[in-house]
Design a protein around this motif. Sequence first.
Motif, mmCIF file in Angstrom:
data_model
loop_
_atom_site.group_PDB
_atom_site.id
_atom_site.type_symbol
_atom_site.label_atom_id
_atom_site.label_comp_id
_atom_site.label_asym_id
_atom_site.label_seq_id
_atom_site.Cartn_x
_atom_site.Cartn_y
_atom_site.Cartn_z
ATOM 1 N N PRO A 54 0.802 -1.237 0.000
ATOM 2 C CA PRO A 54 0.000 0.000 0.000
ATOM 3 C C PRO A 54 0.833 1.284 0.000
ATOM 4 C CG PRO A 54 -0.025 -1.031 2.163
ATOM 5 C CD PRO A 54 0.672 -1.988 1.227
ATOM 6 N N ASP A 55 2.053 1.239 0.510
ATOM 7 C CA ASP A 55 2.872 2.456 0.597
ATOM 8 C C ASP A 55 3.936 2.550 -0.493
ATOM 9 O OD1 ASP A 55 1.492 3.226 2.911
ATOM 10 O OD2 ASP A 55 2.794 1.953 4.148
ATOM 11 N N ASN A 56 3.882 1.682 -1.483
ATOM 12 C CA ASN A 56 4.858 1.660 -2.584
ATOM 13 C C ASN A 56 6.298 1.531 -2.097
ATOM 14 O OD1 ASN A 56 2.934 1.820 -4.615
ATOM 15 N ND2 ASN A 56 2.850 4.039 -4.469
ATOM 16 N N GLU A 57 6.507 0.758 -1.042
ATOM 17 C CA GLU A 57 7.850 0.522 -0.517
ATOM 18 C C GLU A 57 8.677 -0.363 -1.456
ATOM 19 O OE1 GLU A 57 9.466 1.594 2.339
ATOM 20 O OE2 GLU A 57 7.806 3.000 2.512
ATOM 21 N N ALA A 58 8.020 -1.176 -2.259
ATOM 22 C CA ALA A 58 8.743 -2.089 -3.155
ATOM 23 C C ALA A 58 9.635 -1.317 -4.111
ATOM 24 C CB ALA A 58 7.761 -2.958 -3.934
ATOM 25 N N ASP A 59 9.174 -0.166 -4.566
ATOM 26 C CA ASP A 59 9.975 0.645 -5.493
ATOM 27 C C ASP A 59 11.317 1.036 -4.881
ATOM 28 O OD1 ASP A 59 7.982 0.496 -7.373
ATOM 29 O OD2 ASP A 59 7.147 2.477 -6.898
ATOM 30 N N ARG A 60 11.311 1.351 -3.604
ATOM 31 C CA ARG A 60 12.558 1.730 -2.928
ATOM 32 C C ARG A 60 13.538 0.565 -2.887
ATOM 33 N NH1 ARG A 60 9.940 5.021 2.101
ATOM 34 N NH2 ARG A 60 9.083 6.704 0.852
ATOM 35 N N TRP A 61 13.028 -0.630 -2.577
ATOM 36 C CA TRP A 61 13.909 -1.800 -2.523
ATOM 37 C C TRP A 61 14.441 -2.163 -3.903
ATOM 38 C CZ3 TRP A 61 16.059 -3.066 1.762
ATOM 39 C CH2 TRP A 61 15.418 -2.804 2.973
ATOM 40 N N ILE A 62 13.615 -2.010 -4.927
ATOM 41 C CA ILE A 62 14.059 -2.283 -6.294
ATOM 42 C C ILE A 62 15.148 -1.289 -6.700
ATOM 43 C CG2 ILE A 62 13.344 -2.218 -8.718
ATOM 44 C CD1 ILE A 62 10.598 -3.325 -7.726
ATOM 45 N N LEU A 63 14.952 -0.016 -6.380
ATOM 46 C CA LEU A 63 15.968 0.995 -6.700
ATOM 47 C C LEU A 63 17.272 0.722 -5.955
ATOM 48 C CD1 LEU A 63 13.833 4.254 -6.783
ATOM 49 C CD2 LEU A 63 14.963 3.143 -8.712
ATOM 50 N N LEU A 64 17.173 0.337 -4.700
ATOM 51 C CA LEU A 64 18.375 0.017 -3.927
ATOM 52 C C LEU A 64 19.123 -1.152 -4.559
ATOM 53 C CD1 LEU A 64 20.190 0.352 -1.443
ATOM 54 C CD2 LEU A 64 18.678 -1.260 -0.267
ATOM 55 N N ALA A 65 18.407 -2.203 -4.918
ATOM 56 C CA ALA A 65 19.046 -3.366 -5.538
ATOM 57 C C ALA A 65 19.728 -2.988 -6.851
ATOM 58 C CB ALA A 65 18.010 -4.471 -5.773
ATOM 59 N N ARG A 66 19.064 -2.194 -7.666
ATOM 60 C CA ARG A 66 19.663 -1.770 -8.938
ATOM 61 C C ARG A 66 20.908 -0.915 -8.716
ATOM 62 N NH1 ARG A 66 14.179 -0.153 -12.198
ATOM 63 N NH2 ARG A 66 13.492 -2.275 -12.586
ATOM 64 N N HIS A 67 20.822 -0.018 -7.734
ATOM 65 C CA HIS A 67 21.967 0.845 -7.437
ATOM 66 C C HIS A 67 23.162 0.016 -6.949
ATOM 67 C CE1 HIS A 67 24.306 4.224 -6.032
ATOM 68 N NE2 HIS A 67 24.409 3.621 -4.855
ATOM 69 N N LEU A 68 22.918 -0.894 -6.029
ATOM 70 C CA LEU A 68 24.012 -1.732 -5.519
ATOM 71 C C LEU A 68 24.633 -2.569 -6.628
ATOM 72 C CD1 LEU A 68 22.560 -2.984 -2.115
ATOM 73 C CD2 LEU A 68 24.407 -1.338 -2.474
#
Length: 82
Positions: A42-56
């Motif tokens: 509901p809070d669109n937290e998945a986008d943050r984790w996806i961005l973190l994984a891509r950045h790493l």
Amino acid sequence: MTCSPSRYDQDPEAIAWARAKVQAEIERAEQLATDLITVGDPDNEADRWILLARHLRRWLLGDTTSSVMGRFDERLPELYRH
């Protein structure tokens, strides 16, 4: 401040260990994103984790589909491993 390479920068086992640890964290972030999407996220937290994984992945492991090299990229010449 100058930085000289440590002995671990030249040690294939140390580099492989570091890559494995980074890869495990990337996979954990991707799994968290998948889990969040599964439960509705509901809070669109998945986008943050996806961005973190891509950045790493890009910054530490490198992008094998382009010329971008990461800190633990095996394509780096030994001179630049530090």
